[in-house]
Design an enzyme around this catalytic site. Structure first.
Site, PDB file in Angstrom:
ATOM      1  CB  THR A 123      -3.635   8.315   2.421  1.00  0.00           C
ATOM      2  OG1 THR A 123      -2.695   7.528   3.178  1.00  0.00           O
ATOM      3  CG2 THR A 123      -3.959   9.548   3.246  1.00  0.00           C
ATOM      4  CD  GLU A 176      -2.448   1.355   2.744  1.00  0.00           C
ATOM      5  OE1 GLU A 176      -2.736   0.299   3.359  1.00  0.00           O
ATOM      6  OE2 GLU A 176      -2.715   2.479   3.181  1.00  0.00           O
ATOM      7  CE  LYS A 186      -6.400   2.122   7.479  1.00  0.00           C
ATOM      8  NZ  LYS A 186      -5.415   2.867   6.694  1.00  0.00           N
ATOM      9  NE  ARG A 245      -0.723   8.591   5.014  1.00  0.00           N
ATOM     10  CZ  ARG A 245      -0.614   7.802   6.065  1.00  0.00           C
ATOM     11  NH1 ARG A 245       0.371   7.981   6.910  1.00  0.00           N
ATOM     12  NH2 ARG A 245      -1.491   6.865   6.267  1.00  0.00           N
TER      13      ARG A 245
HETATM   14  C1  3PG Z   1      -1.247   4.731   8.531  1.00  0.00           C
HETATM   15  O1  3PG Z   1      -2.246   5.118   7.961  1.00  0.00           O
HETATM   16  O2  3PG Z   1      -0.240   5.440   8.706  1.00  0.00           O
HETATM   17  C2  3PG Z   1      -1.271   3.333   8.928  1.00  0.00           C
HETATM   18  O3  3PG Z   1      -2.365   3.106   9.716  1.00  0.00           O
HETATM   19  C3  3PG Z   1       0.000   2.836   9.527  1.00  0.00           C
HETATM   20  O4  3PG Z   1      -0.050   2.819  10.884  1.00  0.00           O
HETATM   21  P1  3PG Z   1       1.240   2.393  11.697  1.00  0.00           P
HETATM   22  O5  3PG Z   1       2.343   3.351  11.317  1.00  0.00           O
HETATM   23  O6  3PG Z   1       0.812   2.533  13.151  1.00  0.00           O
HETATM   24  O7  3PG Z   1       1.574   0.979  11.329  1.00  0.00           O
END
Ligand code: 3PG
Length: 212
Positions: free
Chosen positions: A68, A40, A128, A44
């Site tokens: 995101t 994924e 999710k 961002r």
């Molecule tokens: C995110 O959107 O940044 C993810 O949920 C990752 O979360 P994590 O960094 O706690 O694994």
């Protein structure tokens, strides 16, 4: 559903923030070498769509998706760049309907029973669970299994090697997402080797094997 089968097989989705587009392909190769091929890329950073495009073109064993994705416009751009699945931190009709129109699997973020009911009404049944640790963690997912036995979750947010097996042992959890196997500074020497090692350890944990 083919994508769910892929998730059930690998059980871990690395959540990746690409700050330098040149890191995308070597990082994808490093994670795939460690046994994690569902990747994924979060939208961002400026180079995120280019990263998806490059991985889709150059890393054939990877199944690359976009995270995101907070609206339909971004979803369209991600799919045009080669994303084969979509992850969203939340659930909107715009995102759900655009995903359906594009024929791309969607993991939309939910936490509450009401979120899940809206998702079911939009034709979704896998979500999710985000942010997992601060939203009740594994006990919350277990409790949601009562009224929603047909629903499957991919907890993300605060998942780590320390709590991964607790999540993955729940019957309504198909996979977990997390960023812990991606070194925070990919420009450091040995970062990609470390990514492979951490991916391999995560993969071994997920398969229920002892990590050596
Ligand atoms: C995110 O959107 O940044 C993810 O949920 C990752 O979360 P994590 O960094 O706690 O694994």
């Amino acid at each position: 559903m083919a994508f769910e089968d892929d998730l059930k097989r690998t059980r871990i989705v690395p959540v990746i923030v690409i700050r330098n587009a040149a890191h995308a392909v070597p990082l994808a190769r490093a994670l795939v070498a460690g046994g994690l091929n569902i990747l994924e890329i979060t939208l961002r950073t400026e180079g995120a769509l280019d990263a998806i495009r490059a991985i889709a073109a150059e890393v054939k064993d990877a199944i690359v998706g976009a995270g995101t994705v907070i609206n339909g416009d971004l979803l369209n751009k991600a799919v045009d760049a080669g994303a084969r699945f979509i992850v969203s931190p939340g659930l909107t009709e715009d995102v759900a309907n655009t995903a359906r129109a594009r024929g791309v699997p969607l993991l939309a973020g939910v936490v509450t029973a009401s979120d899940i009911m809206r998702g079911l009404a939009l034709g979704l049944s896998s979500f999710k669970f985000f942010p997992a640790e601060t939203s009740g963690g594994a006990p919350a997912i277990k409790a949601l299994g009562g009224p929603f036995p047909q629903v499957r979750f991919c907890p993300t947010g605060g998942v780590s090697p320390g709590n991964l097996s607790t999540y993955l042992s729940l019957p309504n959890v198909i996979c977990a997402g997390g960023s812990w196997m991606v070194p925070s500074d990919l420009s450091q020497e040995g970062a990609f080797v470390r990514a492979t090692e951490m991916a391999r350890a995560a993969h071994a944990l997920a398969q229920g094997m002892a990590v050596t």
